[in-house]
Enzyme design. Structure first.
Site, short mmCIF file in Angstrom:
data_model
loop_
_atom_site.label_atom_id
_atom_site.label_comp_id
_atom_site.label_asym_id
_atom_site.label_seq_id
_atom_site.Cartn_x
_atom_site.Cartn_y
_atom_site.Cartn_z
N LYS A 13 -2.11 -28.04 16.60
CA LYS A 13 -0.82 -28.60 16.15
C LYS A 13 0.28 -28.31 17.16
O LYS A 13 1.04 -29.20 17.54
CB LYS A 13 -0.43 -28.01 14.77
CG LYS A 13 -1.50 -28.19 13.69
CD LYS A 13 -1.10 -27.58 12.38
CE LYS A 13 -0.91 -26.08 12.38
NZ LYS A 13 -2.16 -25.29 12.62
N ARG A 88 3.35 -25.04 3.91
CA ARG A 88 2.03 -24.39 3.86
C ARG A 88 1.62 -24.01 2.45
O ARG A 88 0.53 -23.46 2.26
CB ARG A 88 2.11 -23.11 4.68
CG ARG A 88 1.39 -23.17 6.01
CD ARG A 88 1.73 -21.88 6.69
NE ARG A 88 0.73 -21.43 7.58
CZ ARG A 88 0.85 -21.53 8.90
NH1 ARG A 88 1.86 -22.13 9.44
NH2 ARG A 88 -0.08 -21.02 9.66
N ARG A 127 -7.53 -18.56 22.98
CA ARG A 127 -6.09 -18.77 23.23
C ARG A 127 -5.46 -17.53 23.85
O ARG A 127 -5.73 -16.40 23.46
CB ARG A 127 -5.37 -19.08 21.91
CG ARG A 127 -3.85 -19.14 22.12
CD ARG A 127 -3.12 -19.77 20.97
NE ARG A 127 -3.41 -19.18 19.69
CZ ARG A 127 -3.04 -19.72 18.54
NH1 ARG A 127 -2.36 -20.84 18.52
NH2 ARG A 127 -3.34 -19.12 17.40
N ARG A 160 -2.75 -13.27 20.93
CA ARG A 160 -1.89 -13.08 19.74
C ARG A 160 -2.58 -12.08 18.81
O ARG A 160 -3.80 -12.16 18.62
CB ARG A 160 -1.72 -14.42 19.01
CG ARG A 160 -0.37 -15.07 19.26
CD ARG A 160 -0.28 -16.47 18.75
NE ARG A 160 -0.56 -16.66 17.33
CZ ARG A 160 -0.38 -17.81 16.68
NH1 ARG A 160 0.10 -18.87 17.32
NH2 ARG A 160 -0.67 -17.95 15.41
N ARG A 171 -7.01 -15.76 8.00
CA ARG A 171 -6.12 -16.93 8.11
C ARG A 171 -6.82 -18.19 7.60
O ARG A 171 -6.20 -19.03 6.95
CB ARG A 171 -5.69 -17.13 9.57
CG ARG A 171 -4.68 -16.10 10.02
CD ARG A 171 -4.57 -16.05 11.52
NE ARG A 171 -3.98 -17.24 12.10
CZ ARG A 171 -4.12 -17.58 13.38
NH1 ARG A 171 -4.83 -16.84 14.20
NH2 ARG A 171 -3.54 -18.66 13.83
P1 AP5 Z 1 -2.65 -24.47 19.22
O1 AP5 Z 1 -2.03 -25.76 19.57
O2 AP5 Z 1 -1.92 -23.21 19.50
O3 AP5 Z 1 -3.13 -24.54 17.68
P2 AP5 Z 1 -2.28 -24.51 16.33
O4 AP5 Z 1 -2.87 -25.50 15.40
O5 AP5 Z 1 -0.83 -24.63 16.62
O6 AP5 Z 1 -2.70 -23.07 15.86
P3 AP5 Z 1 -1.87 -21.82 15.32
O7 AP5 Z 1 -2.86 -20.70 15.28
O8 AP5 Z 1 -0.61 -21.57 16.10
O9 AP5 Z 1 -1.51 -22.32 13.92
P4 AP5 Z 1 -1.24 -21.50 12.68
O10 AP5 Z 1 -0.84 -22.57 11.76
O11 AP5 Z 1 -2.32 -20.60 12.22
O12 AP5 Z 1 -0.17 -20.44 13.20
P5 AP5 Z 1 1.40 -20.41 13.12
O13 AP5 Z 1 1.87 -20.00 14.45
O14 AP5 Z 1 1.95 -21.61 12.47
O15 AP5 Z 1 -4.08 -24.43 19.93
C1 AP5 Z 1 -4.95 -23.33 19.84
C2 AP5 Z 1 -5.70 -23.18 21.18
O16 AP5 Z 1 -6.50 -24.33 21.42
C3 AP5 Z 1 -4.77 -23.06 22.38
O17 AP5 Z 1 -5.33 -22.14 23.29
C4 AP5 Z 1 -4.73 -24.46 23.00
O18 AP5 Z 1 -4.55 -24.42 24.39
C5 AP5 Z 1 -6.11 -25.02 22.63
N1 AP5 Z 1 -6.05 -26.44 22.27
C6 AP5 Z 1 -5.16 -27.01 21.44
N2 AP5 Z 1 -5.41 -28.31 21.27
C7 AP5 Z 1 -6.50 -28.58 22.02
C8 AP5 Z 1 -7.25 -29.77 22.23
N3 AP5 Z 1 -6.94 -30.92 21.63
N4 AP5 Z 1 -8.33 -29.70 23.03
C9 AP5 Z 1 -8.67 -28.53 23.63
N5 AP5 Z 1 -8.00 -27.36 23.46
C10 AP5 Z 1 -6.92 -27.39 22.66
O19 AP5 Z 1 1.62 -19.23 12.07
C11 AP5 Z 1 1.33 -17.88 12.37
C12 AP5 Z 1 1.65 -17.02 11.16
O20 AP5 Z 1 3.07 -17.13 10.83
C13 AP5 Z 1 0.95 -17.40 9.85
O21 AP5 Z 1 -0.34 -16.85 9.76
C14 AP5 Z 1 1.92 -16.83 8.82
O22 AP5 Z 1 1.79 -15.45 8.69
C15 AP5 Z 1 3.28 -17.13 9.42
N6 AP5 Z 1 3.78 -18.46 9.01
C16 AP5 Z 1 4.02 -19.52 9.83
N7 AP5 Z 1 4.47 -20.55 9.11
C17 AP5 Z 1 4.52 -20.15 7.82
C18 AP5 Z 1 4.88 -20.79 6.61
N8 AP5 Z 1 5.27 -22.07 6.58
N9 AP5 Z 1 4.80 -20.09 5.46
C19 AP5 Z 1 4.43 -18.79 5.47
N10 AP5 Z 1 4.04 -18.13 6.59
C20 AP5 Z 1 4.10 -18.81 7.74
#
Ligand code: AP5
Length: 223
Positions: A13, A88, A127, A160, A171
């Site tokens: 994402k 979420r 990552r 991370r 997660r």
């Molecule tokens: P990446 O693009 O970073 O993936 P992502 O879907 O953004 O994954 P996240 O782990 O960041 O999502 P998340 O929803 O768990 O975490 P968030 O930060 O929101 O890609 C991942 C890897 O793959 C990278 O190395 C990239 O280079 C590679 N890649 C990507 N796309 C690719 C492709 N198409 N092909 C090949 N390689 C690719 O949340 C973290 C924490 O914050 C949560 O656990 C929670 O504690 C808190 N939080 C955040 N939002 C909320 C909310 N709304 N409510 C409550 N808690 C929240």
């Protein structure tokens, strides 16, 4: 264009959001990034959020909902936005509906990145992020020019804390229990567009672009 990116951890994402920012010129509103920044700055919000984030749990709704409602009221979001990682939970989704009604800004698409488990695991475990400027890498898919060093600022690349194996499992469990029900929520509303998160970055963008073009054409035909 008002977009929500929905999908499991590691679906890509955040990576696709960067491509959309470049092509659509809209602000990227990532609750994960906002919370991580608060942690880095030692802000009260960050102190509250850190424990939840490091253990793979969701930060409580009341913390995150206010943060996003305030951000969506900023002038730059008037032209549209890319929401990543929010909503979420059903409570967050309902609150977003209310905020968007108040702002008169309906959602155009909820893009659901359906992604297979082996891809998720490979992406999260590989990552690396820059500890200084936060730029995202992957040891195989998007390696830096020099191992462990950020191309952009020379900062040190780190894993991370929530990308450790045991936290990834939690997660994914939390995603299934609390976030996956939103797929049906948005499907019922008619705003869900399912795309394959397994695709590489460019082919996935091509799919999204054709979806956006189709919407523009059908809006034109309805005039
Ligand atoms: P990446 O693009 O970073 O993936 P992502 O879907 O953004 O994954 P996240 O782990 O960041 O999502 P998340 O929803 O768990 O975490 P968030 O930060 O929101 O890609 C991942 C890897 O793959 C990278 O190395 C990239 O280079 C590679 N890649 C990507 N796309 C690719 C492709 N198409 N092909 C090949 N390689 C690719 O949340 C973290 C924490 O914050 C949560 O656990 C929670 O504690 C808190 N939080 C955040 N939002 C909320 C909310 N709304 N409510 C409550 N808690 C929240």
């Amino acid at each position: 264009m008002n977009l929500v990116l929905l999908g499991p951890p590691g679906a890509g994402k955040g990576t696709q959001a960067q491509v959309l920012v470049k092509n659509l010129g809209l602000p990227h509103i990532s609750t994960g990034d906002m919370l991580r920044e608060a942690v880095r700055n030692g802000a009260p919000l960050g102190l509250k959020a850190k424990e939840y984030m490091d253990t793979g749990k969701l930060v409580p709704d009341e913390v995150v909902i206010g943060l996003v409602a305030e951000r969506l009221r900023q002038p730059d979001a008037r032209k549209g936005f890319i929401l990543d990682g929010f909503p979420r939970t059903p409570e967050q989704a309902e609150s977003l509906d209310r905020t968007l009604v108040q702002l008169g800004m309906p959602l155009d698409h909820v893009l659901y990145f359906k992604t297979s488990l082996p891809v998720i695991i490979r992406r999260l475990s590989g990552r690396r992020v820059c500890g200084q400027c936060n730029k995202n890498y992957h040891v195989k898919n998007f390696p830096p020019k020099q191992e462990g060093v950020c191309d952009a600022c020379g900062g040190k690349l780190v894993q991370r804390p929530d990308d450790r194996e045991e936290t990834i499992e939690e997660r994914l469990r939390v995603y299934e229990a609390q976030t996956a029900p939103l797929i049906d929520y948005y499907r019922r509303k008619g705003s869900l567009a399912e795309v394959s998160g397994d695709l590489e970055v460019e082919p996935l963008f091509a799919v999204l672009k054709s979806l956006f073009d189709k919407k523009v054409r059908s809006a034109g035909a309805g005039r």
